[in-house]
Scaffold this motif. Structure first.
Motif, mmCIF file in Angstrom:
data_model
loop_
_atom_site.group_PDB
_atom_site.id
_atom_site.type_symbol
_atom_site.label_atom_id
_atom_site.label_comp_id
_atom_site.label_asym_id
_atom_site.label_seq_id
_atom_site.Cartn_x
_atom_site.Cartn_y
_atom_site.Cartn_z
ATOM 1 N N GLY A 207 0.804 -1.231 0.000
ATOM 2 C CA GLY A 207 0.000 0.000 0.000
ATOM 3 C C GLY A 207 0.827 1.267 0.000
ATOM 4 N N THR A 208 0.293 2.314 0.628
ATOM 5 C CA THR A 208 0.905 3.632 0.559
ATOM 6 C C THR A 208 1.401 4.108 1.925
ATOM 7 N N SER A 209 1.616 3.170 2.811
ATOM 8 C CA SER A 209 2.217 3.461 4.107
ATOM 9 C C SER A 209 3.070 2.238 4.440
ATOM 10 N N PRO A 210 4.219 2.431 5.069
ATOM 11 C CA PRO A 210 5.061 1.265 5.358
ATOM 12 C C PRO A 210 4.375 0.210 6.228
ATOM 13 N N GLU A 211 3.336 0.599 6.947
ATOM 14 C CA GLU A 211 2.644 -0.398 7.780
ATOM 15 C C GLU A 211 1.745 -1.313 6.946
ATOM 16 N N MET A 212 1.540 -0.956 5.686
ATOM 17 C CA MET A 212 0.739 -1.806 4.794
ATOM 18 C C MET A 212 1.682 -2.819 4.168
ATOM 19 N N VAL A 213 2.009 -3.823 4.953
ATOM 20 C CA VAL A 213 3.064 -4.752 4.569
ATOM 21 C C VAL A 213 2.597 -6.178 4.811
ATOM 22 N N LEU A 214 3.115 -7.081 3.987
ATOM 23 C CA LEU A 214 2.701 -8.487 4.059
ATOM 24 C C LEU A 214 3.900 -9.407 3.894
ATOM 25 N N ASP A 215 3.733 -10.630 4.351
ATOM 26 C CA ASP A 215 4.681 -11.682 3.988
ATOM 27 C C ASP A 215 4.582 -11.881 2.474
ATOM 28 N N VAL A 216 5.688 -12.283 1.870
ATOM 29 C CA VAL A 216 5.691 -12.433 0.408
ATOM 30 C C VAL A 216 4.653 -13.460 -0.058
ATOM 31 N N ASN A 217 4.298 -14.402 0.800
ATOM 32 C CA ASN A 217 3.290 -15.388 0.403
ATOM 33 C C ASN A 217 1.859 -14.937 0.717
ATOM 34 N N GLY A 218 1.708 -13.648 1.058
ATOM 35 C CA GLY A 218 0.387 -13.145 1.447
ATOM 36 C C GLY A 218 -0.439 -12.646 0.268
ATOM 37 N N ARG A 219 -1.630 -12.195 0.605
ATOM 38 C CA ARG A 219 -2.529 -11.619 -0.385
ATOM 39 C C ARG A 219 -2.915 -10.219 0.055
ATOM 40 N N VAL A 220 -3.079 -9.352 -0.917
ATOM 41 C CA VAL A 220 -3.472 -7.971 -0.668
ATOM 42 C C VAL A 220 -4.835 -7.978 0.045
ATOM 43 N N PRO A 221 -5.019 -7.121 1.045
ATOM 44 C CA PRO A 221 -6.253 -7.192 1.844
ATOM 45 C C PRO A 221 -7.520 -6.827 1.061
ATOM 46 N N ASP A 222 -8.608 -7.339 1.613
ATOM 47 C CA ASP A 222 -9.924 -7.064 1.040
ATOM 48 C C ASP A 222 -10.631 -6.090 1.983
ATOM 49 N N PRO A 223 -10.954 -4.887 1.514
ATOM 50 C CA PRO A 223 -11.570 -3.907 2.424
ATOM 51 C C PRO A 223 -12.895 -4.405 3.005
ATOM 52 N N ASP A 224 -13.574 -5.280 2.267
ATOM 53 C CA ASP A 224 -14.857 -5.778 2.779
ATOM 54 C C ASP A 224 -14.695 -6.586 4.065
ATOM 55 N N GLN A 225 -13.469 -7.076 4.286
ATOM 56 C CA GLN A 225 -13.220 -7.857 5.492
ATOM 57 C C GLN A 225 -12.846 -6.972 6.685
ATOM 58 N N GLU A 226 -12.682 -5.665 6.426
ATOM 59 C CA GLU A 226 -12.255 -4.751 7.495
ATOM 60 C C GLU A 226 -13.473 -4.088 8.126
ATOM 61 N N LYS A 227 -13.617 -4.237 9.424
ATOM 62 C CA LYS A 227 -14.797 -3.697 10.096
ATOM 63 C C LYS A 227 -14.647 -2.215 10.454
ATOM 64 N N ASP A 228 -13.412 -1.803 10.769
ATOM 65 C CA ASP A 228 -13.165 -0.412 11.157
ATOM 66 C C ASP A 228 -13.274 0.496 9.924
ATOM 67 N N ALA A 229 -14.183 1.465 10.000
ATOM 68 C CA ALA A 229 -14.486 2.289 8.821
ATOM 69 C C ALA A 229 -13.274 3.081 8.332
ATOM 70 N N GLU A 230 -12.522 3.644 9.295
ATOM 71 C CA GLU A 230 -11.375 4.463 8.919
ATOM 72 C C GLU A 230 -10.317 3.603 8.225
ATOM 73 N N LYS A 231 -10.087 2.403 8.769
ATOM 74 C CA LYS A 231 -9.103 1.505 8.160
ATOM 75 C C LYS A 231 -9.585 1.034 6.784
ATOM 76 N N ARG A 232 -10.896 0.765 6.699
ATOM 77 C CA ARG A 232 -11.439 0.294 5.417
ATOM 78 C C ARG A 232 -11.219 1.344 4.329
ATOM 79 N N GLU A 233 -11.511 2.591 4.683
ATOM 80 C CA GLU A 233 -11.300 3.662 3.706
ATOM 81 C C GLU A 233 -9.829 3.765 3.319
ATOM 82 N N GLY A 234 -8.960 3.602 4.314
ATOM 83 C CA GLY A 234 -7.517 3.646 4.050
ATOM 84 C C GLY A 234 -7.106 2.553 3.083
#
Lengths: 470, 213
Positions: free
Chosen positions: A292-319
Motif C-alpha cells: 500500500g501507501t504506508s510502510p505499515e501496509m506490509v505483508l509476507d511475500v506469500n500473502g494476499r493484498v487485503p480485502d476492504p470488505d473484510q475490514e470492520k473499522d471504517a477508517e481503516k477500510r477507507e484507508g
C-alpha cells in the motif's frame, strides 16, 4: 539506578534542564545536506551569528545530485542553485569535512557519516533529515530535526528537547537466509504501525540483532522513523568496534583505546526498565513486501493484498480502499502475482556494500525480466561504488541488465531526474511508499535488496529464498 | 515569530489518517532556498489534477474539484482538522511552511508525526492533539454545518465552537506555550545560557576528547 542505552546517551549530553523536563542537549555531530540547510544558514546570516563549532559539521550534497552524466553537472537550475548554496555556505562558515558533488567520497549523508568514522558511539548526531536515525546503529543518539533546529544547532551547538520514552524491540532467534534487517524493520512496522513508536526512542536488541552486521543494523535503525520513533539504536559490541577501527575520522592510538573502553559501556544495564517492550520472533520471519501507501501496509511475500470488505473499522477500510486504488491493485491479489515495471536498489536504507553484494549474488548470471523497463543500482557513496567495482559487482549488475549509477538519494524521493512515471510500479529498497514519493502517480513496493533483485529477474515479486535454493 | 493569541477560524476537514509530509508538500518544491512561497503547492498532488512543477503560476493549474480544500465552502479556512499521525514521514520544515503560507494557524488531530509537531511549533503553527472521539465530533460538525468555525484559545488551552456549546481542552508543553504566546524564538533563549554551554562543552571534551580531535 539502572539505565537504558538511551538514558545513558541522554544523561551524558544534558547541558541544563528546566523543572518541566525541557532540556538543552549538546550536539556532537551535525550532518548537513543541501535541501534542509539553506534557510538555516540564511537565518544565521541575518542574525549575524556564526556556527558555534564548525568542526562538528560534516556536509554533502545528496538529494538533488544526478546519478548519470556527471560531466554535464547539475542540469536543473533550481537543483543546482541549492547545491551551489551549500557550497557557498560551507565555504563561508566552514566544516570538519565536506564532500561536495563530484567528490569521490560524496554520497548519501547517512552512508558517508559512518563510512568516514564521522559518526561514533556515544555521540549525539543530528541532521535535517528524518533518516538520521540510521546512525543509532553505532550506539549513538541520532535523530532528524527540522530546519529551525538546524539553525539552532549551528548557532548554539544545542537542541531544546524533552526526553523520549524507552522502547525495547527484542528480536529473538536467527534470521533465515534470504531474510534481512529490512524484513525485520518492515515486519516491526507492520506489527506496531507507523505511529507505534511515536514518542519513543527504540533500542533494538536480542540474538537476531546481535548477529547483524553494522550495515544491517543501520538498515534497521534507518526505518525506526517509519515506525514513528525519531531515534533507533543498538548497543555497542565487538562488531561495532571492528567496524569503526581505521576509519578516517575514528580516533587512533591512545585515544582509540580510551574511546573503546568508554564505548563498551554503551549498552542498557541488565534489567533496565523500558516503558514498552515489543518482541519479534526472528526465526519465523519471511521476506516482506509492502502493498500500500504506508510502510505499515506490509505483508509476507506469500500473502494476499487485503480485502476492504473484510475490514470492520471504517477508517481503516477507507484507508485500504484508497491505497488499493492508488496502487492499482485488486483485493486478494497474491503478492507474487504483482508484476513490476522498475527496480530501484539504493537509498540510505539499502545502498551499502553488503546490500549490493546480496543483490549481485541474486542476479549473477541471470537477466532482468523483459517487462522490467528499468532496473537501477545507485550506490550509497562514491566509496561504496568504488568498492563494488573493485569486487566486480558493477559488471554482474550490468550483465544482468541493470543500470549502474552514480551515488545519491536518487529515486528514493525523486528530487533529481530519477523517478517513476504515473502508474509505474517499482520494487524499491528505499523506505517510504507514500503516494507520489518516487514520482507523481508512481507505485512503490518496499522490499529488501535480495527481494528487489529477485523481482527484477522474475518481473514479479517472488520469495527470494526459492531462487537462492535453485 | 508572530505571537499566537486567541484565534477564530473556519475549519477544513482532511479526513484521512497518516497524512505524510510528502503529501503536504511534494519533493519537487523542496528545491527552494527560501522559507516562503510554499502555500500554492500545499497538498499539490491532491489539490491539482496536473502534475505540479516549481514556478508554474497558480492560474495555469487545474484544481482537483474533489479535493476538500478546493470546495468553495472551505475557502479561507485557517484551522485544519486531520486524523491520526498527521505529518508523519520526512523532517522537511517545508511542511509547516506550506501550511502557514496557505493560511493555516492550527492543525487539530488525534496524533502527529513528532518532527512535524516540533517544526510546527517553531513556525507559529499550533498542532492541537484532541482525542479520537473529540476529533470525530468535530468531523461530524464540520461536515454537517457549512461555515463551521472554531475558537482556539492557547492561553486557556481550549478549542471551542463559536456558540460555546462544545469545548475541548488540550495539553501543550508549557515552554512551547510560552514561546508561542510571546512570539519568542528558541535560539535567542538558548543563547542566554552561553556560559553553561561552554562549561558543559569543556567538561565533555575532557571526558571524550576524541569527539573534539
Amino acid at each position: 539506578m539502572l539505565k537504558t542505552l538511551y538514558d545513558k546517551l541522554w544523561d551524558s549530553h544534558v547541558v541544563r534542564m528546566e523543572d518541566d523536563g525541557t532540556a538543552l542537549i549538546y550536539i556532537d555531530r551535525h550532518l548537513v545536506h543541501e535541501v534542509t540547510s539553506p534557510q538555516a544558514y540564511e537565518g544565521l546570516r541575518l542574525a549575524q551569528r556564526r556556527p558555534w563549532r564548525a568542526d562538528s559539521i560534516v556536509a554533502t550534497a545528496d538529494h538533488n545530485t544526478p546519478t548519470t552524466d556527471w560531466d554535464k553537472g547539475i542540469e536543473d537550475p533550481v537543483s543546482k542553485l541549492q547545491v551551489d548554496t551549500l557550497d557557498q555556505n560551507i565555504k563561508e562558515y566552514g566544516a570538519k569535512a565536506y564532500f561536495p558533488f563530484l567528490d569521490s567520497r560524496q554520497g548519501i549523508v547517512h552512508v558517508i557519516g559512518p563510512e568516514q568514522g564521522a559518526t561514533l558511539p556515544g555521540m549525539t548526531v543530528v541532521c535535517g533529515d528524518s533518516h538520521t536515525s540510521t546512525h543509532g546503529a553505532l550506539g549513538c543518539l541520532a535523530h532528524g530535526i527540522g530546519t529551525s533546529e538546524v539553525e539552532h544547532v549551528l548557532a548554539s551547538q544545542c537542541l531544546v528537547q524533552k526526553k523520549m520514552k524507552n522502547m525495547l524491540v527484542r528480536v529473538e532467534g536467527r534470521l533465515d537466509a534470504g531474510v534481512s534487517a529490512k524484513d525485520v524493520a518492515l515486519a516491526l512496522i507492520g506489527k506496531i504501525g507507523t505511529a507505534g513508536g511515536t514518542g519513543y526512542a527504540i533500542e533494538f536488541a536480542g540474538p537476531a540483532i546481535e548477529s547483524l552486521s553494522v550495515e544491517g543494523r543501520m538498515t534497521l535503525c534507518n526505518m525506526a522513523i517509519e515506525a514513528g520513533a525519531r531515534a533507533g539504536m543498538i548497543a555497542v559490541d565487538q562488531i561495532t568496534i571492528d567496524y569503526l577501527k581505521g576509519r578516517t575520522f575514528a580516533p587512533t592510538g591512545d585515544l582509540w583505546d580510551r574511546a573503546v573502553s568508554y564505548w563498551r559501556t554503551l549498552r542498557s544495564d541488565p534489567d533496565a526498565v523500558f516503558d514498552l517492550v515489543v518482541t519479534l520472533d526472528g526465526s519465523a520471519l519471511i521476506p516482506q513486501v509492502t502493498w500500500g501507501t504506508s510502510p505499515e501496509m506490509v505483508l509476507d511475500v506469500n500473502g494476499r493484498v487485503p480485502d476492504p470488505d473484510q475490514e470492520k473499522d471504517a477508517e481503516k477500510r477507507e484507508g485500504i480502499e484508497r491505497a488499493l486504488k492508488y496502487m492499482g491493485l485488486e483485493p486478494n491479489t497474491r503478492i507474487t502475482d504483482i508484476r513490476i515495471d522498475k527496480v530501484f536498489i539504493g537509498s540510505c536504507t539499502n545502498s551499502r556494500i553488503e546490500d549490493l553484494r546480496t543483490a549481485a549474488k541474486v542476479v549473477a548470471g541471470k537477466r532482468v525480466a523483459s517487462n522490467v523497463r528499468l532496473a537501477m543500482v545507485v550506490p550509497g557513496s562514491g566509496l561504496v561504488k568504488a568498492q563494488a567495482e573493485q569486487e566486480g559487482l558493477d559488471k554482474i549488475f550490468v550483465a544482468a541488465g541493470f543500470e549502474w549509477r552514480q551515488p545519491g538519494c536518487s529515486m528514493c524521493l525523486a528530487m533529481n531526474n530519477d523517478r517513476l512515471e504515473s502508474g509505474e510500479r517499482c520494487a524499491s529498497t528505499s523506505n517510504r511508499n507514500f503516494e507520489g514519493r518516487q514520482g507523481a502517480g508512481g507505485r512503490t513496493h518496499l522490499v529488501s535488496p535480495a527481494m528487489a533483485a529477485s523481482a527484477a529477474i522474475e518481473g514479479a515479486f517472488v520469495d527470494v529464498r526459492s531462487i537462492m535454493s535453485e | 515569530m508572530e505571537k499566537f493569541a486567541v484565534y477564530e477560524g473556519l475549519v477544513a476537514p482532511l479526513d484521512r489518517a497518516n497524512v505524510d509530509t510528502d503529501a503536504i508538500i511534494p519533493k519537487q518544491f523542496l528545491k527552494s532556498i527560501k522559507r516562503s512561497g510554499f502555500g500554492v503547492n500545499l497538498f499539490d498532488a491532491w489539490r491539482f489534477l496536473d502534475v505540479g512543477q516549481p514556478g508554474v503560476p497558480f492560474k495555469k493549474r487545474q484544481p482537483n474539484p474533489d479535493f476538500i480544500l478546493n470546495d468553495a465552502r472551505y475557502q479561507g479556512a485557517s484551522i485544519l482538522l486531520g486524523r491520526k499521525n498527521f505529518g508523519c514521514g520526512s523532517s522537511r520544515e517545508h511542511a509547516p511552511w506550506a501550511l502557514t503560507d496557505y493560511g493555516f494557524k492550527a492543525v487539530i488531530a488525534p496524533s502527529f508525526g513528532e518532527i512535524f509537531f516540533n517544526n510546527s511549533l517553531k513556525n507559529g503553527l499550533l498542532p492541537i492533539v484532541l482525542s479520537e472521539t473529540e476529533v470525530d465530533t468535530l468531523f461530524h460538525d464540520v461536515f454537517g454545518f457549512p461555515g463551521f468555525k472554531l475558537t482556539v484559545d492557547l492561553e486557556n488551552q481550549r478549542v471551542a465552537t463559536m456558540d460555546g456549546q462544545k469545548s475541548f481542552n488540550f495539553d501543550i508543553d508549557p515552554f512551547r506555550k510560552h514561546c508561542l504566546l510571546n512570539g519568542l524564538d528558541d535560539i535567542g533563549l538558548t543563547l542566554q545560557h552561553v556560559d553553561e554551554i561552554k562549561q558543559f562543552e569543556a567538561q565533555h571534551q575532557l571526558n571524550q576528547p576524541w569527539l573534539f580531535s
